[in-house]
Structure formats: C-alpha cells, structure tokens
Design a protein around this motif. Sequence first.
Motif, PDB file in Angstrom:
ATOM      1  N   PRO A  79       0.598  -1.149   0.208  1.00  0.00           N
ATOM      2  CA  PRO A  79      -0.053  -0.027  -0.160  1.00  0.00           C
ATOM      3  C   PRO A  79       0.884   1.078  -0.031  1.00  0.00           C
ATOM      4  CG  PRO A  79      -0.034  -0.949   2.250  1.00  0.00           C
ATOM      5  CD  PRO A  79       0.513  -1.676   1.441  1.00  0.00           C
ATOM      6  N   ASP A  80       1.917   0.750   0.191  1.00  0.00           N
ATOM      7  CA  ASP A  80       2.996   2.240   0.366  1.00  0.00           C
ATOM      8  C   ASP A  80       3.729   2.548  -1.033  1.00  0.00           C
ATOM      9  OD1 ASP A  80       4.711   0.876   0.582  1.00  0.00           O
ATOM     10  OD2 ASP A  80       6.148   1.175   1.968  1.00  0.00           O
ATOM     11  N   GLY A  81       3.624   1.723  -2.074  1.00  0.00           N
ATOM     12  CA  GLY A  81       4.159   1.950  -3.379  1.00  0.00           C
ATOM     13  C   GLY A  81       5.088   1.459  -2.954  1.00  0.00           C
ATOM     14  N   GLY A  82       5.939   1.194  -2.629  1.00  0.00           N
ATOM     15  CA  GLY A  82       7.478   0.835  -2.229  1.00  0.00           C
ATOM     16  C   GLY A  82       7.511   0.393  -3.468  1.00  0.00           C
ATOM     17  N   GLU A  83       9.439  -0.445  -3.695  1.00  0.00           N
ATOM     18  CA  GLU A  83      10.147  -0.996  -4.290  1.00  0.00           C
ATOM     19  C   GLU A  83       9.853  -2.402  -4.299  1.00  0.00           C
ATOM     20  OE1 GLU A  83      13.486  -1.351  -7.002  1.00  0.00           O
ATOM     21  OE2 GLU A  83      14.190  -1.800  -5.072  1.00  0.00           O
ATOM     22  N   VAL A  84       9.369  -2.833  -5.989  1.00  0.00           N
ATOM     23  CA  VAL A  84       8.915  -4.489  -5.638  1.00  0.00           C
ATOM     24  C   VAL A  84       9.527  -5.076  -6.795  1.00  0.00           C
ATOM     25  CG1 VAL A  84       7.384  -6.331  -6.296  1.00  0.00           C
ATOM     26  CG2 VAL A  84       6.744  -4.601  -5.205  1.00  0.00           C
ATOM     27  N   THR A  85      10.283  -7.115  -6.811  1.00  0.00           N
ATOM     28  CA  THR A  85      11.701  -7.703  -7.403  1.00  0.00           C
ATOM     29  C   THR A  85      10.504  -8.378  -7.640  1.00  0.00           C
ATOM     30  OG1 THR A  85      12.110  -8.425  -5.876  1.00  0.00           O
ATOM     31  CG2 THR A  85      13.457  -6.634  -5.995  1.00  0.00           C
ATOM     32  N   VAL A  86      11.163  -8.938  -9.298  1.00  0.00           N
ATOM     33  CA  VAL A  86       9.983  -9.565  -9.773  1.00  0.00           C
ATOM     34  C   VAL A  86      10.725 -10.728 -10.055  1.00  0.00           C
ATOM     35  CG1 VAL A  86       9.397  -8.276 -11.114  1.00  0.00           C
ATOM     36  CG2 VAL A  86       7.831 -10.730 -10.550  1.00  0.00           C
ATOM     37  N   SER A  87      11.130 -11.564 -10.906  1.00  0.00           N
ATOM     38  CA  SER A  87      11.907 -12.305 -11.705  1.00  0.00           C
ATOM     39  C   SER A  87      11.034 -11.928 -13.143  1.00  0.00           C
ATOM     40  CB  SER A  87      12.060 -14.038 -11.637  1.00  0.00           C
ATOM     41  OG  SER A  87      12.711 -14.135 -10.621  1.00  0.00           O
ATOM     42  N   ALA A  94       2.664 -10.752 -19.492  1.00  0.00           N
ATOM     43  CA  ALA A  94       3.175 -10.315 -17.909  1.00  0.00           C
ATOM     44  C   ALA A  94       3.753  -9.161 -17.970  1.00  0.00           C
ATOM     45  CB  ALA A  94       3.516 -11.916 -17.522  1.00  0.00           C
ATOM     46  N   LEU A  95       4.955  -9.754 -18.909  1.00  0.00           N
ATOM     47  CA  LEU A  95       6.672  -7.979 -19.055  1.00  0.00           C
ATOM     48  C   LEU A  95       5.929  -7.390 -19.537  1.00  0.00           C
ATOM     49  CD1 LEU A  95       9.202  -8.316 -19.179  1.00  0.00           C
ATOM     50  CD2 LEU A  95       9.520  -8.420 -21.042  1.00  0.00           C
ATOM     51  N   ARG A  96       4.685  -6.786 -20.554  1.00  0.00           N
ATOM     52  CA  ARG A  96       4.713  -5.655 -20.603  1.00  0.00           C
ATOM     53  C   ARG A  96       3.804  -4.867 -19.413  1.00  0.00           C
ATOM     54  NH1 ARG A  96       2.587  -7.202 -25.077  1.00  0.00           N
ATOM     55  NH2 ARG A  96       0.779  -7.533 -23.999  1.00  0.00           N
ATOM     56  N   LEU A  97       3.204  -5.723 -18.383  1.00  0.00           N
ATOM     57  CA  LEU A  97       2.415  -5.278 -17.376  1.00  0.00           C
ATOM     58  C   LEU A  97       3.544  -4.559 -16.389  1.00  0.00           C
ATOM     59  CD1 LEU A  97       0.501  -4.920 -14.765  1.00  0.00           C
ATOM     60  CD2 LEU A  97       0.416  -7.438 -14.675  1.00  0.00           C
ATOM     61  N   VAL A  98       4.310  -5.888 -15.810  1.00  0.00           N
ATOM     62  CA  VAL A  98       5.190  -5.409 -14.859  1.00  0.00           C
ATOM     63  C   VAL A  98       6.307  -4.154 -15.402  1.00  0.00           C
ATOM     64  CG1 VAL A  98       5.410  -7.568 -13.911  1.00  0.00           C
ATOM     65  CG2 VAL A  98       7.828  -7.488 -15.743  1.00  0.00           C
ATOM     66  N   LYS A  99       6.642  -4.099 -16.156  1.00  0.00           N
ATOM     67  CA  LYS A  99       7.104  -3.027 -16.995  1.00  0.00           C
ATOM     68  C   LYS A  99       6.523  -2.345 -17.233  1.00  0.00           C
ATOM     69  CE  LYS A  99      11.397  -5.000 -19.248  1.00  0.00           C
ATOM     70  NZ  LYS A  99      11.568  -5.555 -21.001  1.00  0.00           N
ATOM     71  N   SER A 100       5.474  -1.609 -16.740  1.00  0.00           N
ATOM     72  CA  SER A 100       4.574  -0.351 -17.128  1.00  0.00           C
ATOM     73  C   SER A 100       4.636   0.210 -16.151  1.00  0.00           C
ATOM     74  CB  SER A 100       2.770  -1.062 -17.200  1.00  0.00           C
ATOM     75  OG  SER A 100       2.670  -1.981 -16.236  1.00  0.00           O
ATOM     76  N   LEU A 107      14.316  -8.915 -12.725  1.00  0.00           N
ATOM     77  CA  LEU A 107      14.778  -9.710 -12.320  1.00  0.00           C
ATOM     78  C   LEU A 107      15.185 -10.650 -13.041  1.00  0.00           C
ATOM     79  CD1 LEU A 107      15.237 -10.058  -8.238  1.00  0.00           C
ATOM     80  CD2 LEU A 107      15.891  -8.270  -9.713  1.00  0.00           C
ATOM     81  N   PRO A 108      16.667 -11.289 -13.544  1.00  0.00           N
ATOM     82  CA  PRO A 108      16.746 -12.240 -14.623  1.00  0.00           C
ATOM     83  C   PRO A 108      15.483 -13.633 -14.595  1.00  0.00           C
ATOM     84  CG  PRO A 108      18.963 -11.623 -13.997  1.00  0.00           C
ATOM     85  CD  PRO A 108      17.379 -11.233 -13.065  1.00  0.00           C
ATOM     86  N   ALA A 109      15.446 -13.572 -15.846  1.00  0.00           N
ATOM     87  CA  ALA A 109      14.440 -14.872 -15.531  1.00  0.00           C
ATOM     88  C   ALA A 109      14.808 -16.869 -14.608  1.00  0.00           C
ATOM     89  CB  ALA A 109      14.131 -15.558 -17.098  1.00  0.00           C
ATOM     90  N   ARG A 110      14.170 -16.831 -14.197  1.00  0.00           N
ATOM     91  CA  ARG A 110      14.784 -18.467 -13.163  1.00  0.00           C
ATOM     92  C   ARG A 110      13.603 -19.795 -13.845  1.00  0.00           C
ATOM     93  NH1 ARG A 110      16.694 -16.918  -7.420  1.00  0.00           N
ATOM     94  NH2 ARG A 110      17.506 -15.498  -7.751  1.00  0.00           N
ATOM     95  N   GLY A 111      14.096 -20.608 -13.532  1.00  0.00           N
ATOM     96  CA  GLY A 111      14.001 -22.367 -13.793  1.00  0.00           C
ATOM     97  C   GLY A 111      13.733 -22.393 -15.348  1.00  0.00           C
ATOM     98  N   PHE A 112      14.969 -21.829 -15.822  1.00  0.00           N
ATOM     99  CA  PHE A 112      15.838 -22.496 -17.175  1.00  0.00           C
ATOM    100  C   PHE A 112      17.011 -22.324 -17.201  1.00  0.00           C
ATOM    101  CE2 PHE A 112      11.621 -20.800 -17.658  1.00  0.00           C
ATOM    102  CZ  PHE A 112      10.968 -21.319 -18.662  1.00  0.00           C
ATOM    103  N   LEU A 113      17.565 -23.241 -17.820  1.00  0.00           N
ATOM    104  CA  LEU A 113      19.475 -23.790 -18.448  1.00  0.00           C
ATOM    105  C   LEU A 113      20.265 -22.704 -18.640  1.00  0.00           C
ATOM    106  CD1 LEU A 113      19.086 -27.494 -19.037  1.00  0.00           C
ATOM    107  CD2 LEU A 113      19.555 -26.746 -16.875  1.00  0.00           C
TER     108      LEU A 113
END
Length: 497
Positions: A79-87, A94-100, A107-113
């Motif tokens: 609620p305070d509008g603070g920073e959040v990280t996301v892989s 979903a990438l467009r959403l988080v970049k907006s 952060l870099p992608a995970r779950g792949f080689l």
Amino acid sequence: MTVPHWLFGDQLGPHHLSGLGDVPVVMIESRSVFRRRRFHRAKAHLVLSAMRHRAAELGDRVRYVRAETYREGLREAVPDGGEVTVSHPTSYAALRLVKSLDTVRVLPARGFLVPHADFRAWADGHDGRQLRQEDFYRWVRRSHELLMDGDQPAGGRWNHDHDNREAPPKGARTLGAPAPYRPREDEIDEEVRRDLDRWEREGEVRFVGRDGPRRFPASRREALAALSRFIEFRLAGFGPHEDAMLARDPVMSHSLLSSSLNLGLLDPAECVERAEDAWRAGHAPVNSVEGFVRQVAGWREYVWQLYWYFGEDYRHRNALRHHEPLPEWFLELDADAVRARCLATALAQVRDTGWTHHIPRLMLLGSHALQRGWDPEAVTDWFHRCFVDGYDWVMVPNVVGMSQYADGGRMTTKPYTSGGAYVHRMSDLCTGCAYRPGERTGERACPFTAGYWAFLHRHRARLEHNPRMAQPVRGLDRLADLEELLRGERERGDGPP
C-alpha cells in the motif's frame, strides 16, 4: 528497508527465491485472468491449488492477495507504493504489465538452463540460418556438461531417436509400466473447488473440461515425489515407446512432470541430473535417459528461448493462410460427437484430464487442425487454455512453429502431419474404428488419410520445393481418385469426423 519479491503463479519453487535472502513475498491471485479466457477447469484448479499451497508453505512471510487484477492486488499488497522485485515473467503480456509499473524492478528469468543473452549470442552466430533444435541441444549438453563423457556424448551418440520410436507391443492394451505418482487432494483443493463452483454458479467465469480428482502435483513436496517415482520406476522404460499411443494407457511411461516444471515447482537442472545419475548407476538405459534429457534440456529449453528470440509478432504468423475457425465440437471437447477413434480418444483425454502426451498433441489434435486449415492463432489459444501444462511461451512456438507450420519453416523443416497409416503403425487406435486407415474415399475413408492428401494438394506449390516433402507431393500424381477425395473433403466440412 527490505524490498519484497513478487511471485507469479508459475514461479513457485524454492529456486525462484534462492539468493534473495529472507525477503517478504507478494503473491496475487487475479480473478480477471479466468474471466478473459475460457480455461480448462482442471487447469484452473491446479494453478490456484499450487499458488495456495505455496502461500501456505511461506506462512507469515507472504502477503497473499485475491483481487480483480494484478494492479489492484499489488496496490493492496504494497500500500505504500514501495519498490518490488520480480523475476522475468514467462509471457509478453506479463512482461508488459510489470514494465508498466514504476515500482517493479525486473530480475533475470529463473527456472531455465540458458540465460537469454547466451541464447541470443548462440542464435545470432548462425547468421539467420535455421536454428536447428539438434544443434542447440548439443550446445546445451556441452556447455552444461550434461550426459557427457569428456567431450563426447555419453553412450557414444548424441541422438537415440532411432531406438525411441518403437510401435507399441503387438496386442498389448497397456505398456505395463509402473503407475505414475498421483497426489492426494487436501483441504486447499476443497477450498479451490468450492471457489470455482461459486464463480461458475454466479456466472463470473466459464470453464471447459472436467475437474475430477487433481492428477498433477501442486506443491514442491508432491513434485519431488513425482520426480522420484519417475526416475526410480518409469525412466528405464520411457525411451523405446515414447512416440507410441495406446487407447487404454494414455500415460504409458511418460514422466508427467511438465506441469510441475512449468509451474516452477521443479528446476530443469535437478530433473536431468537425476536422470543422468540413474544411467551412471546402471538403473536406466542410455536411450531412455537421453530421450528424457532431450525433452527437458533440449526441446523445452529451445521452445522457451525461441518464444523470446522470435519476438511477439511471431504468434501472428500464418504462412499457409489458414483462417477457418475452430468448430464448436472441438472447442467444447465433445469427444462423444467424434467417430474417428484416434481423435475421439485424444479429445476425451483432454476433456477428462487436461493432458495428453506429445504425440497425440502433434500427430492427432494438431495434425487434424493443420489438415482442416484452422486458424493457427486460434489453435494456439486452444492448446494454451485446455492443457494443464500450457502457457503462452510453451504453446506459441510449439503450435505456430511445430504443429501448424504457420511460420513457413523457420522452426521446422517440414509440416508435421500424416495419413492414417502412421496412426495405425504407432497405436492401437485404428482397431474398432469406423474408418479404415488405408481408404481415402467412401464412407470408411480415414479422415487423416484423406485430410493428408487434401492438405498436400492445397499447398502443392509451396511444398513441392521442400526437400522433405517433394516426394509425398509427387505422390498426388498417382492418385486416380484425387477428385473424389477432394469432393469428399468438401462435403465433410468441419463437422466432427
């Protein structure tokens, strides 16, 4: 102040939080996701169950929000509008959403080689030539020292496909493999089912397919149990018949781990390493282990990378100019309306479980769509919605490139479709069918056999110059009944075969 980390519903394993310390976690259950598209009910159940199981594991560390949209959920969670990280998310949307969102740091992608930058460097080094999966697969094997003996492939060969394309044992109704791991539902599943029932009853969402007892893991503990059971009891028999189909044995020796990998419950590295350990310990033959490693470190990784490398417009490719809409019987998974036993069996498996293995997907469901000229973007959406392991990154390359040949050969060297002879050779599905795989015309004409030749005729100008298709296309000239065949196909239309 510690920055919270946002976990999407397909980033649920511990490797998605490793190295971040004991940071607070945000998870958002967005109702609008289910309103926008008509998902398979079993898929909706699995995703919600997995998210809620992960939240229960994280306890007080997580802020779990149920909201109409992700934006609303994030405002409630922070609620305070603070920073959040996301892989790095797994879809362009979903990438467009988080970049907006100004407060979200990706952060870099995970779950792949393979990191995106490494793949791009490899792909760019091919100077625009076709990015062959075999070349990529060998590069991954070498760079990760996976199933290698020094600089040579373990077992002396990179590719054991020749040993892994056996027809099912003659007369067998099942492969006789040990049963796969099946989870037991709990109170979280009961809650999910009540919620889904209420949403449907209130008219908020509509689903397709059936939601019986949950068949796939929804927690890390369950996913590890499924992996262990596959490695110990099923991996040894996986390879030889991985392309075969049996009506009464839909799972055969397949791992059933794709949904766990794509939910992020398993890391691909641990899967292929466990398989290699089994071979080195003498518990599984190299052809079965290599076949499994190829699926995870080869094909899955390749599809993930091509999704991003080809760009967002790739989903709209339609080189064959197929625009027919998907018929209602297919959209509704109405297997009972279908007379062709192979197609009815595959469609019933999707209806009842939200899953089939890769050959029914490619050579039955996908092949029929290709032969009928259905719109590839609509076919992609159908596979995405109706399969428990279906995500945008999974289905766009698999359907647009592999199944529907809609990219004109950028991903594969030929269209993957066949007549009924292939189905007859690789399955027991022609036994007892109303149609005959060797007949092209008449009441008993196999829809796949007739459809195959009609497809070749329709695209002759394009395919006759393809080295892998030139000979089959020339076969059109030997069909004395071609006009009768084409007339029968027009009369068939898009009714259930």
